[in-house]
Scaffold this motif. Structure first.
Motif, PDB file in Angstrom:
ATOM      1  N   UNK A 163       0.838  -1.202   0.000  1.00 11.68           N
ATOM      2  CA  UNK A 163       0.000   0.000   0.000  1.00 11.68           C
ATOM      3  C   UNK A 163       0.875   1.255   0.000  1.00 11.68           C
ATOM      4  N   UNK A 164       1.852   1.187  -0.862  1.00 11.98           N
ATOM      5  CA  UNK A 164       2.803   2.302  -0.949  1.00 11.98           C
ATOM      6  C   UNK A 164       2.905   2.786  -2.386  1.00 11.98           C
ATOM      7  N   UNK A 165       1.760   2.818  -3.059  1.00  7.40           N
ATOM      8  CA  UNK A 165       1.768   3.289  -4.435  1.00  7.40           C
ATOM      9  C   UNK A 165       2.387   4.675  -4.521  1.00  7.40           C
ATOM     10  N   UNK A 209       1.299   1.510   6.724  1.00  9.28           N
ATOM     11  CA  UNK A 209       1.553   0.600   7.847  1.00  9.28           C
ATOM     12  C   UNK A 209       1.404   1.345   9.171  1.00  9.28           C
ATOM     13  N   UNK A 210       2.017   2.505   9.256  1.00  9.38           N
ATOM     14  CA  UNK A 210       2.021   3.254  10.513  1.00  9.38           C
ATOM     15  C   UNK A 210       0.609   3.590  10.942  1.00  9.38           C
ATOM     16  N   UNK A 218      -1.454  -7.381  10.051  1.00 11.00           N
ATOM     17  CA  UNK A 218      -1.293  -8.834   9.917  1.00 11.00           C
ATOM     18  C   UNK A 218      -1.540  -9.268   8.486  1.00 11.00           C
ATOM     19  N   UNK A 219      -2.609  -8.742   7.856  1.00  8.85           N
ATOM     20  CA  UNK A 219      -2.922  -9.101   6.478  1.00  8.85           C
ATOM     21  C   UNK A 219      -1.824  -8.625   5.524  1.00  8.85           C
ATOM     22  N   UNK A 220      -1.331  -7.418   5.768  1.00  8.84           N
ATOM     23  CA  UNK A 220      -0.272  -6.896   4.913  1.00  8.84           C
ATOM     24  C   UNK A 220       0.987  -7.760   5.012  1.00  8.84           C
TER      25      UNK A 220
END
Length: 255
Positions: A163-165, A209-210, A218-220
């Protein structure tokens, strides 16, 4: 750059044990900046430089190799501690515990003001006004970003999982206001070699994430473990991943 896909099916245990976001993790796994890009700033030995949002000092260190007159602004205490540990010869009095929007630095003093990997966190109108205040007429402002090269499909999928597009588009320069000339863009490229565990740690430095709760983290973690170790087949113990980055450097001058 080409990417050789490893054999699939290499199952691995979860390598996330003992890692998490923090200033030292940023220092260890976030990339630095290509020297050839920083050289484009044309910094002279006597130029006065302010590195805003200096973090753990990666950009500051390169600037110190070019100028004898570098100041840094970093509001986070834990980052300042790592900064001074990494740059022990940097004058502590020049590391300011202030904000980009209110640096406390001298009026009309700096030839160059830099923002590495931080402009999107700031109030652009306030930060630009503060930059104009501390810069001499004709001085230069520089906004730099490193981002994973999402033109490669496997890297694009990796950024989606983390999730770091990276959204700092070439056609959308930073908004600097009317006191500066229109930003000009220079592009660079580099490759960072990282272990599987370091890529996992890189994921913990992302805002996604933060800001996540325990279940989303957990899913990531599990999705990233599956992608790297099973889908791409990297060995969690000895695997080395070559992560391609693009560097974007925008510069403008104070009118």
């Amino acid at each position: 750059m080409t990417f050789s896909r490893p054999e699939r099916g290499s199952r691995c245990a979860n390598p996330f044990h003992g890692i998490g976001a923090g200033a030292q993790v940023y220092r260890d796994v976030r990339p630095g900046y290509p020297e050839e890009i920083v050289a484009r700033l044309k910094v002279g030995k006597t130029d006065r430089v302010a590195d805003i949002g200096a973090g753990t000092g990666k950009l500051t260190a390169l600037l110190c190799g070019l100028s004898e007159n570098v100041w840094a602004v970093e509001p986070a205490q834990d980052f300042r501690k790592i900064f001074l540990r990494a740059l022990p010869e940097f004058p502590a009095s020049r590391l300011m515990p202030t904000q980009a929007e209110n640096t406390g630095l001298e009026d009309s003093f700096f030839d160059l003001v830099t923002y590495g990997q931080c402009w999107h966190w700031l109030s652009a109108p306030l930060a630009a006004a503060e930059a104009a205040r501390i810069m001499r007429p004709g001085g230069k402002i520089a906004v730099l970003y490193n981002q994973l090269d999402v033109s490669l499909p496997w890297v694009l999928q990796l950024t989606r999982i983390m999730r770091s597009g990276d959204v700092h588009r070439e056609d959308r320069p930073p908004q600097l206001g009317r006191r500066f000339t229109h930003p000009e863009l220079v592009l660079g490229a580099m490759t960072e070699k990282m272990t599987v565990e370091e890529v996992f740690a890189l994921g913990t430095t992302r805002s996604s994430w933060i800001g996540s709760d325990a279940e989303n983290r957990r899913r990531m973690r599990e999705n990233l473990r599956w992608y790297l170790c099973e889908e791409l087949g990297f060995d969690p113990q000895n695997g080395v991943i070559s992560l391609p980055y693009r560097t974007l450097l925008w510069t403008a001058k104070l009118k």
